[in-house]
Design a protein around this motif. Structure first.
Motif, PDB file in Angstrom:
ATOM      1  N   THR A 164      12.961  40.020 117.233  1.00  0.00           N
ATOM      2  CA  THR A 164      12.266  40.025 115.948  1.00  0.00           C
ATOM      3  C   THR A 164      10.745  39.910 116.083  1.00  0.00           C
ATOM      4  OG1 THR A 164      14.196  39.101 114.880  1.00  0.00           O
ATOM      5  CG2 THR A 164      12.105  38.841 113.715  1.00  0.00           C
ATOM      6  N   TYR A 165      10.301  38.931 116.855  1.00  0.00           N
ATOM      7  CA  TYR A 165       8.849  38.682 116.903  1.00  0.00           C
ATOM      8  C   TYR A 165       8.171  39.260 118.145  1.00  0.00           C
ATOM      9  CZ  TYR A 165      10.085  35.469 113.184  1.00  0.00           C
ATOM     10  OH  TYR A 165      10.567  34.940 112.026  1.00  0.00           O
ATOM     11  N   ALA A 166       8.922  39.964 118.976  1.00  0.00           N
ATOM     12  CA  ALA A 166       8.376  40.445 120.253  1.00  0.00           C
ATOM     13  C   ALA A 166       7.076  41.210 120.050  1.00  0.00           C
ATOM     14  CB  ALA A 166       9.408  41.331 120.945  1.00  0.00           C
ATOM     15  N   GLY A 167       6.038  40.811 120.765  1.00  0.00           N
ATOM     16  CA  GLY A 167       4.767  41.538 120.707  1.00  0.00           C
ATOM     17  C   GLY A 167       4.129  41.507 119.337  1.00  0.00           C
ATOM     18  N   ASN A 168       4.150  40.334 118.712  1.00  0.00           N
ATOM     19  CA  ASN A 168       3.579  40.163 117.372  1.00  0.00           C
ATOM     20  C   ASN A 168       2.142  40.702 117.296  1.00  0.00           C
ATOM     21  OD1 ASN A 168       1.674  38.036 115.816  1.00  0.00           O
ATOM     22  ND2 ASN A 168       3.529  38.470 114.638  1.00  0.00           N
ATOM     23  N   ALA A 169       1.807  41.327 116.188  1.00  0.00           N
ATOM     24  CA  ALA A 169       0.507  42.008 116.068  1.00  0.00           C
ATOM     25  C   ALA A 169      -0.676  41.039 116.157  1.00  0.00           C
ATOM     26  CB  ALA A 169       0.456  42.792 114.753  1.00  0.00           C
ATOM     27  N   VAL A 170      -0.528  39.837 115.594  1.00  0.00           N
ATOM     28  CA  VAL A 170      -1.642  38.871 115.656  1.00  0.00           C
ATOM     29  C   VAL A 170      -1.828  38.404 117.101  1.00  0.00           C
ATOM     30  CG1 VAL A 170      -2.535  36.673 114.787  1.00  0.00           C
ATOM     31  CG2 VAL A 170      -1.206  38.162 113.266  1.00  0.00           C
ATOM     32  N   SER A 171      -0.712  38.149 117.776  1.00  0.00           N
ATOM     33  CA  SER A 171      -0.798  37.741 119.188  1.00  0.00           C
ATOM     34  C   SER A 171      -1.427  38.863 120.021  1.00  0.00           C
ATOM     35  CB  SER A 171       0.596  37.433 119.738  1.00  0.00           C
ATOM     36  OG  SER A 171       1.158  36.333 119.062  1.00  0.00           O
ATOM     37  N   CYS A 172      -1.048  40.106 119.724  1.00  0.00           N
ATOM     38  CA  CYS A 172      -1.621  41.234 120.478  1.00  0.00           C
ATOM     39  C   CYS A 172      -3.119  41.381 120.205  1.00  0.00           C
ATOM     40  CB  CYS A 172      -0.897  42.538 120.147  1.00  0.00           C
ATOM     41  SG  CYS A 172       0.734  42.641 120.897  1.00  0.00           S
ATOM     42  N   ALA A 173      -3.527  41.139 118.947  1.00  0.00           N
ATOM     43  CA  ALA A 173      -4.962  41.211 118.625  1.00  0.00           C
ATOM     44  C   ALA A 173      -5.716  40.153 119.425  1.00  0.00           C
ATOM     45  CB  ALA A 173      -5.176  41.000 117.124  1.00  0.00           C
ATOM     46  N   ALA A 174      -5.124  38.958 119.499  1.00  0.00           N
ATOM     47  CA  ALA A 174      -5.751  37.890 120.293  1.00  0.00           C
ATOM     48  C   ALA A 174      -5.810  38.296 121.764  1.00  0.00           C
ATOM     49  CB  ALA A 174      -4.957  36.590 120.137  1.00  0.00           C
ATOM     50  N   ALA A 175      -4.716  38.884 122.262  1.00  0.00           N
ATOM     51  CA  ALA A 175      -4.659  39.284 123.679  1.00  0.00           C
ATOM     52  C   ALA A 175      -5.690  40.375 123.991  1.00  0.00           C
ATOM     53  CB  ALA A 175      -3.257  39.773 124.029  1.00  0.00           C
ATOM     54  N   ASN A 176      -5.932  41.256 123.029  1.00  0.00           N
ATOM     55  CA  ASN A 176      -6.981  42.273 123.220  1.00  0.00           C
ATOM     56  C   ASN A 176      -8.345  41.606 123.371  1.00  0.00           C
ATOM     57  OD1 ASN A 176      -5.846  44.932 123.266  1.00  0.00           O
ATOM     58  ND2 ASN A 176      -5.151  44.578 121.176  1.00  0.00           N
ATOM     59  N   ALA A 177      -8.576  40.582 122.528  1.00  0.00           N
ATOM     60  CA  ALA A 177      -9.863  39.866 122.602  1.00  0.00           C
ATOM     61  C   ALA A 177      -9.973  39.083 123.912  1.00  0.00           C
ATOM     62  CB  ALA A 177     -10.006  38.936 121.402  1.00  0.00           C
ATOM     63  N   VAL A 178      -8.834  38.627 124.437  1.00  0.00           N
ATOM     64  CA  VAL A 178      -8.857  37.915 125.729  1.00  0.00           C
ATOM     65  C   VAL A 178      -9.364  38.863 126.823  1.00  0.00           C
ATOM     66  CG1 VAL A 178      -7.375  36.956 127.563  1.00  0.00           C
ATOM     67  CG2 VAL A 178      -7.047  36.231 125.181  1.00  0.00           C
ATOM     68  N   ILE A 179      -8.813  40.066 126.868  1.00  0.00           N
ATOM     69  CA  ILE A 179      -9.248  41.011 127.922  1.00  0.00           C
ATOM     70  C   ILE A 179     -10.711  41.394 127.715  1.00  0.00           C
ATOM     71  CG2 ILE A 179      -8.861  43.284 128.989  1.00  0.00           C
ATOM     72  CD1 ILE A 179      -5.972  42.868 128.811  1.00  0.00           C
ATOM     73  N   ASP A 180     -11.122  41.600 126.446  1.00  0.00           N
ATOM     74  CA  ASP A 180     -12.542  41.898 126.182  1.00  0.00           C
ATOM     75  C   ASP A 180     -13.420  40.780 126.745  1.00  0.00           C
ATOM     76  OD1 ASP A 180     -11.664  44.095 124.835  1.00  0.00           O
ATOM     77  OD2 ASP A 180     -11.984  43.274 122.815  1.00  0.00           O
TER      78      ASP A 180
END
Ligand code: PLP
Length: 459
Positions: A303-319
């Motif tokens: 259900t929650y796999a790869g949640n969009a908010v978590s992914c947005a945060a993860a994108n900012a982590v790599i940035d």
């Protein structure tokens, strides 16, 4: 204890152990603030999660923006923009170009279980080999793969079958002297692995060997390069998959994006979580498309796999890793930390004499106390039944000794610093945020020294 803490103690499941009774109300960078206004220097990073510090402004902003755009882009319904962007960024940093296919999940344990499903589907074999001292989680499947402490599985049997344990080159587990040459321990362990494959789990039944490139809950012990190379060659010889569980050691923690990069060894499957989204629930399995494609559509997902908010945060982590040169700070702070600990060890002080071994990579640093300096249990406080203050006892030549690490943790707490012990051995683990400043780390070292001195003064 504050009123909120008393309520929590009364109503939160007892199975959740806790090192303090603090109620954590706010976090910023390397500091947490409690509900009573205490500022705590956090050398735990929430157990290696907020690698870029608490509430990093860029990550917070990315998550806030995503919350107002789309929260739940369900993976079995369609693609998510944030996931696609994240995959592009992740693939820039994988330890080997062959790893080109990604699966997201929520927690580290779920990703470990997903990697087992993947290995079984890809090889058509069942058995999994884990390292002695490993930690892969506490869920029904991973509990069987966790071999760092019996507390995680005692009373919860039957465990998942098909798990075999092989020795890891760590002197305390092998029962050899701390100064035993690494190559000797490595050849001993590889010999045992070959025996395991000859005596207990045939290669044709063995899907994967999984390891943490730095043994985490097992004592913060980096796997020697020769050991990883040996595992790779055993895997290649028998078509067994090599899984690197980098839930704790990944994302810059050891000075490189992935700990396995220090060895140059190629994993077939890479697992990440924790630092991946700096505190938002997200985990990831990366492997080769040819292996991933062996799993039928619909066999994976949640259900929650790869949640969009978590992914947005993860994108900012790599940035942040790319733009702020985080790994440069890890290198500088790592040197600062090792220099300080070695100086303390060699100072000739009473505290220094109890330090047996300082080890680790980057800002994943373990310190093991020497057992033969220990006082007998009669001169030490009795072990409490309260798990937050438990003093682990070990036996040397029939005499019970209390471990120093849990006592040092408690002394640090009195001085408003959060620090963790680890493993069944007498080990402290330092996992500060990778963004910790020189001044903050100097303060942490000072508090650690005072705390250790307070403990050894009682011996
Ligand atoms: C190496 C490793 N694997 C797996 C896990 C389990 O992750 P989670 O607690 O997110 O399920 C952990 C957690 O500490 C870990 O350190």
């Amino acid at each position: 204890m504050s009123e909120a803490a008393s309520f929590g103690a009364a109503h939160i499941a007892r199975g959740i152990g806790r090192m303090s009774t603090h109620v954590l109300a706010k976090g910023q960078g390397s500091y947490l603030t409690t509900d009573t206004g205490k500022h705590l220097l956090d050398l735990t990073s929430g157990i290696g999660v907020v690698n870029l510090g608490h509430c990093h402004p860029r990550i917070t902003a990315a998550a806030q923006e995503q919350v107002g755009t789309l929260v739940h882009a369900q993976v079995n319904i369609g693609f998510s923009l944030q996931q696609i962007e994240l995959i592009k960024k992740v693939l820039r940093h994988v330890p080997d170009r062959s790893l080109d296919s990604v699966l997201f999940w929520n927690s580290g344990s779920e990703a470990v279980e997903a990697s087992v499903k993947l290995a079984r589907a890809a090889t058509g074999r069942q058995n999994i080999i884990v390292m002695q001292g490993s930690y892969h989680g506490r869920t029904m499947g991973t509990m069987a793969m966790t071999k760092s402490k019996t507390i995680y599985s005692t009373g919860f049997a039957p465990l998942m079958p098909g798990v075999f344990v092989t020795p890891f080159p760590y002197y305390s587990q092998l029962g050899v002297a701390p100064n035993t040459p690494t190559d000797k321990m490595v050849s001993l362990c590889l010999h045992q692995l070959r025996l395991l494959l000859a005596q207990q789990t045939a290669p044709s039944d063995t899907a994967a060997i999984i390891l943490e490139p730095v043994l985490g809950e097992g004592g913060y012990v980096p796997a020697p390069k020769a050991f990883l190379e040996g595992l790779r060659s055993v895997c290649d010889q028998h078509n067994i998959l090599l899984i690197a569980d980098e839930v704790q050691s990944g994302y810059g923690r050891t000075g490189k994006m992935w700990a396995i990069e220090h060895s140059g060894v190629r994993p077939d499957i890479l697992i990440s979580a924790k630092g991946l989204a700096n505190g938002f629930p997200l985990s990831m399995v990366v492997s080769r498309k040819e292996l991933m494609d062996k799993q039928g559509p619909g066999s994976m997902g949640g259900t929650y796999a790869g949640n969009a908010v978590s992914c947005a945060a993860a994108n900012a982590v790599i940035d942040t890793f790319e733009q702020d040169k985080i790994l440069d700070n890890v290198a500088a702070r790592s040197k600062q930390m090792f220099d300080f600990l070695h100086q303390l060890q060699q100072s000739g002080s009473k505290a220094g004499k109890y330090i047996q071994d300082i080890r680790g990579l980057g800002l994943m640093v373990g310190l093991q106390f020497s057992q033969d300096q220990g006082a007998s249990s009669s001169s030490l406080p009795a072990a409490s039944s309260d798990s937050t203050a438990a003093l682990y006892l070990f036996e040397v030549d029939g005499t019970k000794h209390a471990q120093l690490a849990p006592q040092v943790v408690q002394e640090c707490l009195k001085r408003d610093m959060l620090l963790l012990s680890t493993s069944t051995q007498d080990v402290i683990r330092f996992i500060p945020p990778l963004t910790i400043t020189e001044e903050e780390l100097a303060q942490a070292c000072k508090i650690f020294k005072e705390s250790l001195e307070a403990v050894v003064s009682r011996l």
